[in-house]
Design a protein around this motif. Structure first.
Motif, mmCIF file in Angstrom:
data_model
loop_
_atom_site.group_PDB
_atom_site.id
_atom_site.type_symbol
_atom_site.label_atom_id
_atom_site.label_comp_id
_atom_site.label_asym_id
_atom_site.label_seq_id
_atom_site.Cartn_x
_atom_site.Cartn_y
_atom_site.Cartn_z
ATOM 1 N N ARG A 141 0.853 -1.190 0.000
ATOM 2 C CA ARG A 141 0.000 0.000 0.000
ATOM 3 C C ARG A 141 0.886 1.237 0.000
ATOM 4 O O ARG A 141 1.855 1.320 0.743
ATOM 5 N N THR A 142 0.509 2.185 -0.862
ATOM 6 C CA THR A 142 1.116 3.506 -0.819
ATOM 7 C C THR A 142 0.041 4.451 -0.292
ATOM 8 O O THR A 142 -1.052 4.012 0.067
ATOM 9 N N GLU A 143 0.327 5.737 -0.263
ATOM 10 C CA GLU A 143 -0.676 6.681 0.219
ATOM 11 C C GLU A 143 -1.944 6.643 -0.629
ATOM 12 O O GLU A 143 -3.044 6.818 -0.116
ATOM 13 N N ASN A 144 -1.802 6.394 -1.940
ATOM 14 C CA ASN A 144 -2.940 6.489 -2.851
ATOM 15 C C ASN A 144 -3.398 5.177 -3.469
ATOM 16 O O ASN A 144 -4.450 5.138 -4.094
ATOM 17 N N TYR A 145 -2.615 4.119 -3.336
ATOM 18 C CA TYR A 145 -2.925 2.892 -4.075
ATOM 19 C C TYR A 145 -2.598 1.630 -3.290
ATOM 20 O O TYR A 145 -1.688 1.611 -2.468
ATOM 21 N N LEU A 146 -3.325 0.565 -3.629
ATOM 22 C CA LEU A 146 -2.882 -0.795 -3.368
ATOM 23 C C LEU A 146 -2.169 -1.186 -4.658
ATOM 24 O O LEU A 146 -2.718 -1.042 -5.752
ATOM 25 N N VAL A 147 -0.931 -1.657 -4.552
ATOM 26 C CA VAL A 147 -0.144 -2.020 -5.723
ATOM 27 C C VAL A 147 0.187 -3.506 -5.642
ATOM 28 O O VAL A 147 0.635 -3.991 -4.605
ATOM 29 N N VAL A 148 -0.066 -4.210 -6.745
ATOM 30 C CA VAL A 148 0.288 -5.619 -6.845
ATOM 31 C C VAL A 148 1.247 -5.748 -8.023
ATOM 32 O O VAL A 148 0.938 -5.309 -9.128
ATOM 33 N N VAL A 149 2.412 -6.330 -7.768
ATOM 34 C CA VAL A 149 3.428 -6.519 -8.794
ATOM 35 C C VAL A 149 3.670 -8.019 -8.919
ATOM 36 O O VAL A 149 3.949 -8.686 -7.918
ATOM 37 N N ALA A 150 3.518 -8.553 -10.138
ATOM 38 C CA ALA A 150 3.688 -9.987 -10.362
ATOM 39 C C ALA A 150 4.734 -10.228 -11.442
ATOM 40 O O ALA A 150 4.733 -9.556 -12.479
ATOM 41 N N SER A 151 5.601 -11.179 -11.202
ATOM 42 C CA SER A 151 6.623 -11.561 -12.166
ATOM 43 C C SER A 151 6.050 -12.616 -13.103
ATOM 44 O O SER A 151 5.665 -13.699 -12.665
ATOM 45 N N THR B 160 2.037 -4.865 -13.287
ATOM 46 C CA THR B 160 1.772 -3.978 -12.156
ATOM 47 C C THR B 160 0.295 -3.593 -12.190
ATOM 48 O O THR B 160 -0.183 -3.062 -13.190
ATOM 49 N N VAL B 161 -0.416 -3.883 -11.103
ATOM 50 C CA VAL B 161 -1.829 -3.527 -10.967
ATOM 51 C C VAL B 161 -1.921 -2.457 -9.890
ATOM 52 O O VAL B 161 -1.458 -2.670 -8.762
ATOM 53 N N ASN B 162 -2.502 -1.316 -10.238
ATOM 54 C CA ASN B 162 -2.691 -0.206 -9.295
ATOM 55 C C ASN B 162 -4.183 -0.043 -9.026
ATOM 56 O O ASN B 162 -4.953 0.202 -9.953
ATOM 57 N N VAL B 163 -4.572 -0.186 -7.767
ATOM 58 C CA VAL B 163 -5.963 -0.023 -7.367
ATOM 59 C C VAL B 163 -6.033 1.173 -6.424
ATOM 60 O O VAL B 163 -5.484 1.130 -5.318
ATOM 61 N N PRO B 164 -6.694 2.280 -6.861
ATOM 62 C CA PRO B 164 -6.763 3.463 -6.000
ATOM 63 C C PRO B 164 -7.526 3.184 -4.705
ATOM 64 O O PRO B 164 -8.457 2.386 -4.676
ATOM 65 N N THR B 165 -7.103 3.844 -3.636
ATOM 66 C CA THR B 165 -7.848 3.784 -2.379
ATOM 67 C C THR B 165 -8.771 4.996 -2.322
ATOM 68 O O THR B 165 -8.555 6.002 -2.989
ATOM 69 N N GLU B 166 -9.814 4.894 -1.532
ATOM 70 C CA GLU B 166 -10.776 5.980 -1.391
ATOM 71 C C GLU B 166 -10.675 6.561 0.014
ATOM 72 O O GLU B 166 -10.250 5.906 0.947
ATOM 73 N N GLU B 167 -11.098 7.807 0.149
ATOM 74 C CA GLU B 167 -11.194 8.398 1.483
ATOM 75 C C GLU B 167 -12.406 9.314 1.522
ATOM 76 O O GLU B 167 -12.900 9.770 0.484
ATOM 77 N N ARG B 168 -12.887 9.586 2.695
ATOM 78 C CA ARG B 168 -14.024 10.493 2.857
ATOM 79 C C ARG B 168 -13.501 11.898 3.117
ATOM 80 O O ARG B 168 -12.641 12.111 3.952
ATOM 81 N N VAL B 169 -14.014 12.855 2.382
ATOM 82 C CA VAL B 169 -13.651 14.257 2.564
ATOM 83 C C VAL B 169 -14.973 14.997 2.764
ATOM 84 O O VAL B 169 -15.759 15.124 1.852
ATOM 85 N N GLY B 170 -15.192 15.474 3.975
ATOM 86 C CA GLY B 170 -16.485 16.093 4.285
ATOM 87 C C GLY B 170 -17.581 15.076 4.092
ATOM 88 O O GLY B 170 -17.509 13.963 4.579
ATOM 89 N N ASP B 171 -18.618 15.449 3.349
ATOM 90 C CA ASP B 171 -19.736 14.543 3.089
ATOM 91 C C ASP B 171 -19.617 13.834 1.753
ATOM 92 O O ASP B 171 -20.524 13.124 1.363
ATOM 93 N N ARG B 172 -18.524 14.069 1.013
ATOM 94 C CA ARG B 172 -18.432 13.402 -0.285
ATOM 95 C C ARG B 172 -17.215 12.486 -0.330
ATOM 96 O O ARG B 172 -16.224 12.691 0.352
ATOM 97 N N LYS B 173 -17.328 11.494 -1.132
ATOM 98 C CA LYS B 173 -16.272 10.518 -1.288
ATOM 99 C C LYS B 173 -15.448 10.912 -2.517
ATOM 100 O O LYS B 173 -15.989 11.294 -3.527
ATOM 101 N N ARG B 174 -14.114 10.825 -2.417
ATOM 102 C CA ARG B 174 -13.285 11.111 -3.593
ATOM 103 C C ARG B 174 -12.110 10.147 -3.616
ATOM 104 O O ARG B 174 -11.755 9.554 -2.598
ATOM 105 N N LEU B 175 -11.506 10.014 -4.762
ATOM 106 C CA LEU B 175 -10.323 9.175 -4.879
ATOM 107 C C LEU B 175 -9.122 9.921 -4.346
ATOM 108 O O LEU B 175 -8.977 11.111 -4.608
ATOM 109 N N ARG B 176 -8.266 9.252 -3.618
ATOM 110 C CA ARG B 176 -7.030 9.900 -3.175
ATOM 111 C C ARG B 176 -6.232 10.274 -4.408
ATOM 112 O O ARG B 176 -6.209 9.583 -5.394
#
Length: 139
Positions: free
Chosen positions: A34-44, A117-133
């Motif tokens: 996990r990074t600040e913005n993504y779950l990252v999966v790296v496969a050989s 490399t698979v990048n899956v963004p994480t989400e967070e709540r900002v106020g009353d709306r949801k946005r992508l990091r």
């Protein structure tokens, strides 16, 4: 030579996986972090091409598979292996995804030099709306 666009691997988004449980192929090495913005999966996936790889995402699971195309292996039975460690033929790997508020519909996958490399963004709540990091919060 393959272009950057040819290295994009489409991700098939499914509600649930079909076909039951399949066993992982030994030798398919994976890092997941996990990074600040993504779950990252790296496969050989050495010796594969982007068009041979299938990526499926469902709630709770990521599945990677690949088929070797006929003719990809050298022709002839005159080999005497000293060591054979690279996976050949059909490959399969599944990973349980953590409950980190992932935005599966916005995932991307790229393949270059035998590495998927698979990048899956994480989400967070900002106020009353949801946005992508990583998005501009003023939007």
């Amino acid at each position: 030579m393959r272009t950057q666009a040819e290295n994009v691997v489409p991700i098939r988004r499914v509600e649930r996986h079909e076909g039951g449980i399949r066993e992982d192929t030994p030798g398919v090495l994976v890092d997941a972090y996990r990074t600040e913005n993504y779950l990252v999966v790296v496969a050989s996936l050495p010796g594969r091409h982007a068009d041979q790889i299938t990526v499926e995402l469902a709630a709770g699971e990521l599945r990677l598979s690949s088929d070797a195309l006929p003719g990809e292996q050298a022709v002839g039975d005159d080999r005497e292996y000293l060591r054979q460690e690279l996976p050949a033929g059909r490959l399969f790997r599944s990973l349980e995804l953590p409950d980190w508020g992932l935005s599966l519909d916005d995932a991307e996958a790229h393949f270059a030099d035998g590495v998927l490399t698979v990048n899956v963004p994480t989400e967070e709540r900002v106020g009353d709306r949801k946005r992508l990091r990583g998005e501009d919060p003023s939007r």
